[in-house]
Design a protein around this motif. Structure first.
Motif, mmCIF file in Angstrom:
data_model
loop_
_atom_site.group_PDB
_atom_site.id
_atom_site.type_symbol
_atom_site.label_atom_id
_atom_site.label_comp_id
_atom_site.label_asym_id
_atom_site.label_seq_id
_atom_site.Cartn_x
_atom_site.Cartn_y
_atom_site.Cartn_z
ATOM 1 N N ASP A 233 -4.793 -6.894 11.117
ATOM 2 C CA ASP A 233 -4.546 -6.124 9.750
ATOM 3 C C ASP A 233 -3.091 -6.463 9.133
ATOM 4 O O ASP A 233 -2.852 -5.640 8.340
ATOM 5 N N GLU B 83 -8.321 -7.323 6.836
ATOM 6 C CA GLU B 83 -7.935 -6.162 5.774
ATOM 7 C C GLU B 83 -6.678 -5.459 6.164
ATOM 8 O O GLU B 83 -6.735 -4.988 7.372
ATOM 9 N N ALA B 84 -5.787 -5.163 5.291
ATOM 10 C CA ALA B 84 -4.567 -4.411 5.717
ATOM 11 C C ALA B 84 -4.963 -2.735 5.734
ATOM 12 O O ALA B 84 -5.925 -2.514 5.116
ATOM 13 N N PRO B 85 -4.256 -2.149 6.238
ATOM 14 C CA PRO B 85 -4.514 -0.661 6.322
ATOM 15 C C PRO B 85 -4.745 0.272 5.072
ATOM 16 O O PRO B 85 -5.484 0.951 4.697
ATOM 17 N N ASP B 86 -4.041 -0.422 3.809
ATOM 18 C CA ASP B 86 -4.072 0.160 2.634
ATOM 19 C C ASP B 86 -5.468 -0.290 1.816
ATOM 20 O O ASP B 86 -5.706 -0.035 0.579
ATOM 21 N N GLY B 87 -6.099 -1.122 2.548
ATOM 22 C CA GLY B 87 -7.434 -1.467 2.132
ATOM 23 C C GLY B 87 -7.409 -2.817 1.597
ATOM 24 O O GLY B 87 -8.421 -3.394 0.901
ATOM 25 N N SER B 88 -6.143 -3.636 1.177
ATOM 26 C CA SER B 88 -6.256 -4.868 0.541
ATOM 27 C C SER B 88 -6.748 -5.904 1.346
ATOM 28 O O SER B 88 -6.338 -6.071 2.677
#
Length: 422
Positions: A21, A92-97
């Motif tokens: 992530d 997917e990054a923690p911010d949803g990107s």
């Protein structure tokens, strides 16, 4: 978005533990191994899992999937290239990107990128050997129908090979696999190679890492000249009189000397039967490597195998076994020569070079010692002297590691021990 790891089950379990992530360039140091790496337009990092070192390349999914499949196809064709392990997608990054996919390959042990080889100033003859290795690699790829599309020193790894080098393809992102290549495709690959290599040599010259007598343009032109000479020997028709049939055997011998086996020869005579034309139809590289492996079980690079086979032939003559079965003599040579030499090398030094390379260097060292002392120095005595006075002072090529993963080429080297990488 679902995280997907396409890899063999054994690798999948280990890969699950990595922080997918996070963008690769933000991974904490403790996940990374600081190996020297070539120039890449992508973010590339190395990590160690379960005793193996892996290269991770961040790349968009269609290209990651394509390169993964291409490397697997090249492996099936026995082409010298890095081994594809898997593709991690759906990151997917923690911010949803969303994050790009990662292509995972196994790090090639004892290999070095060209910049690491040049780090201590490269002499002219060493540059020539490096270029020769790259030319053989390009010819092998073209024989299999592989169009590289981005041939360069940066996209190649090198391993030592009995005073020469063996080259391996690293980046197959732009590659295409065909039944055979047209002259135009081969010419385009060579033109790309010439342009890229000239630029890479100019960079090294500007950085003071290249002998000033080396002309980058001339070196890049040599790639084309040497390739054309090799390609002609491998594929061109040769015509001669019917009474010169010995030239067929000489053509095969020349190809064997270059390290290629001939599985098929196309032989055509003219209407009167006075002229014969010959063309190798199926040419496989690795003539000496395959013979050594068959006789002894030792897996070596082509020039290493040639050197070891020469020593095997000498052993047969000295021990008066030239008429014996070749496999029996080879087994005796392994027991009396090869294995005692490797056992004479202290365990902590065995990670510095591959076994066949160590044996080759011991043979060279024995020659110098014998000349120096005016007597025939034994192999084991030469091996012990070589270990203490030569090998102990060499860098560890099993894994030369930098102090930080961000700048491994410029920070203080440290080592992963042999045991850690087994």
């Amino acid at each position: 978005m679902e995280l997907r790891i396409l890899a063999a089950p054994r690798e999948q379990q280990a890969l699950l533990d990595l922080p997918w992530d996070m963008p690769l360039e933000q991974w904490p140091e403790w996940y990374l191994v600081a190996l020297p790496r070539g120039i890449s337009r992508h973010v590339v990092r190395f990590t160690r899992l379960g005793g193996n070192v892996y290269a991770l390349k961040e790349i968009v999914k269609p290209f990651a999937d394509r390169e993964y499949q291409m490397l697997r196809d090249l492996a099936r064709l026995d082409v010298p290239a890095v081994q594809a392990v898997g593709v991690v997608s759906g990151r997917e990054a923690p911010d949803g990107s969303s994050l790009d996919s990662v292509l995972v390959t196994r790090h090639l042990q004892f290999s070095l990128p060209y910049r690491a080889l040049f780090a201590r100033m490269m002499r002219r003859d060493t540059v020539d050997r490096l270029i020769d290795a790259l030319v053989v690699l390009i010819a092998r790829l073209h024989l299999t129908g592989f169009y590289w599309g981005d041939c360069s020193l940066s996209n190649t790894l090198f391993r030592r090979d009995a005073g020469a080098f063996a080259a391996y393809l690293v980046d197959a992102e732009t590659g295409e696999l065909h039944n055979s290549l047209s002259d135009g495709q081969r010419a385009h690959d060579l033109d790309t190679a010439r342009t890229n290599i000239a630029g890479e040599m100019m960079d090294l010259l500007a950085a003071g890492q290249l002998d000033k007598t080396v002309d980058p343009i001339a070196v890049s032109d040599q790639v084309v000249e040497r390739y054309e000479a090799l390609w002609t020997e491998l594929t061109e028709w040769e015509a001669f009189d019917v009474n010169e049939r010995w030239r067929i055997a000489r053509r095969v011998d020349r190809l064997n000397e270059l390290g290629f086996d001939v599985d098929e020869l196309d032989i055509v005579t003219d209407i009167g039967g006075r002229t014969i034309r010959v063309q190798p139809k199926v040419v496989d590289p690795g003539h000496h490597s395959r013979r050594l492996l068959r006789l002894t079980g030792i897996d070596a690079q082509e020039n290493q195998a040639r050197r070891l086979l020469n020593d095997l032939d000498t052993y047969a003559a000295v021990t008066d076994q030239q008429g014996e079965d070749e496999e029996i003599v080879a087994n005796a040579w392994v027991m009396d020569g090869y294995e005692p030499v490797l056992r004479a090398i202290p365990r902590e030094l065995r990670g510095k070079l591959e076994g066949p390379e160590i044996f080759h260097e011991v043979l060279e060292h024995r020659w110098y010692l014998s000349e120096q002392h005016g007597r025939d120095v034994g192999l084991e005595e030469a091996a012990r002297d070589y270990a203490e006075n030569v090998l102990r002072h060499k860098p560890d090529e099993l894994a030369i590691l930098g102090g930080t993963s961000a700048e491994p080429d410029t920070t203080q080297p440290f080592r992963i021990t042999w045991n850690d990488l087994q």
